[in-house]
Design a protein around this motif. Structure first.
Motif, PDB file in Angstrom:
ATOM      1  N   GLU A 274      -6.248   5.625  -4.773  1.00 21.16           N
ATOM      2  CA  GLU A 274      -5.889   5.043  -3.473  1.00 21.16           C
ATOM      3  C   GLU A 274      -7.090   5.061  -2.531  1.00 21.16           C
ATOM      4  OE1 GLU A 274      -2.634   6.940  -1.556  1.00 21.16           O
ATOM      5  OE2 GLU A 274      -1.342   6.809  -3.309  1.00 21.16           O
TER       6      GLU A 274
ATOM      7  N   THR B 261      -0.234   3.771  -8.024  1.00 19.74           N
ATOM      8  CA  THR B 261      -1.287   4.769  -8.220  1.00 19.74           C
ATOM      9  C   THR B 261      -0.711   6.068  -8.779  1.00 19.74           C
ATOM     10  OG1 THR B 261      -1.123   5.525  -5.926  1.00 19.74           O
ATOM     11  CG2 THR B 261      -2.726   3.805  -6.403  1.00 19.74           C
TER      12      THR B 261
ATOM     13  N   GLY C 186      -4.037   3.984   1.506  1.00 17.03           N
ATOM     14  CA  GLY C 186      -2.980   4.018   0.490  1.00 17.03           C
ATOM     15  C   GLY C 186      -2.948   2.812  -0.421  1.00 17.03           C
TER      16      GLY C 186
ATOM     17  N   GLY D  79       0.766  -1.235   0.000  1.00 19.00           N
ATOM     18  CA  GLY D  79       0.000   0.000   0.000  1.00 19.00           C
ATOM     19  C   GLY D  79       0.797   1.283   0.000  1.00 19.00           C
TER      20      GLY D  79
ATOM     21  N   PRO E 174      -4.129   0.483  -3.559  1.00 19.20           N
ATOM     22  CA  PRO E 174      -4.690   0.819  -4.867  1.00 19.20           C
ATOM     23  C   PRO E 174      -6.112   0.296  -5.062  1.00 19.20           C
ATOM     24  CG  PRO E 174      -3.108  -0.966  -5.077  1.00 19.20           C
ATOM     25  CD  PRO E 174      -3.047  -0.506  -3.641  1.00 19.20           C
TER      26      PRO E 174
ATOM     27  N   GLY F 143       1.650   2.851  -2.737  1.00 23.09           N
ATOM     28  CA  GLY F 143       1.049   3.695  -3.755  1.00 23.09           C
ATOM     29  C   GLY F 143       1.892   4.078  -4.943  1.00 23.09           C
TER      30      GLY F 143
END
Ligand code: SF4
Length: 64
Positions: free
Chosen positions: A26, A17, A30, A12, A32, A14
């Motif tokens: 997100e 993203t 955090g 997570g 995706p 990110g």
């Protein structure tokens, strides 16, 4: 192609993203979230491959 996220591996942070904003956003932690399903539109093939290549946890995969 479809974008597969391995939730057991994702941490997570990110990176994906940021590299694939057209497909991913997100959640509050955090992680995706796919915006409109997992199908990769052809114009985003390159960006999707870059996101897969740069995922530090190897949690992203492209499936045909
Ligand atoms: S780059 Fe990989 S580990 Fe980081 S949020 Fe995306 S899928 Fe998860």
């Amino acid at each position: 192609m479809r974008l597969h996220i391995d939730w057991t591996a994702c941490d997570g942070r990110g990176v994906c993203t940021e590299l694939l904003t057209e497909m991913l956003t997100e959640d509050d932690w955090g992680f995706p979230v796919l915006r409109n399903g997992d199908t990769v539109p052809p114009p985003l093939d390159g960006a999707a491959r870059r996101a897969v290549d740069r995922c530090p946890m190897l949690a992203l995969r492209l499936v045909t």
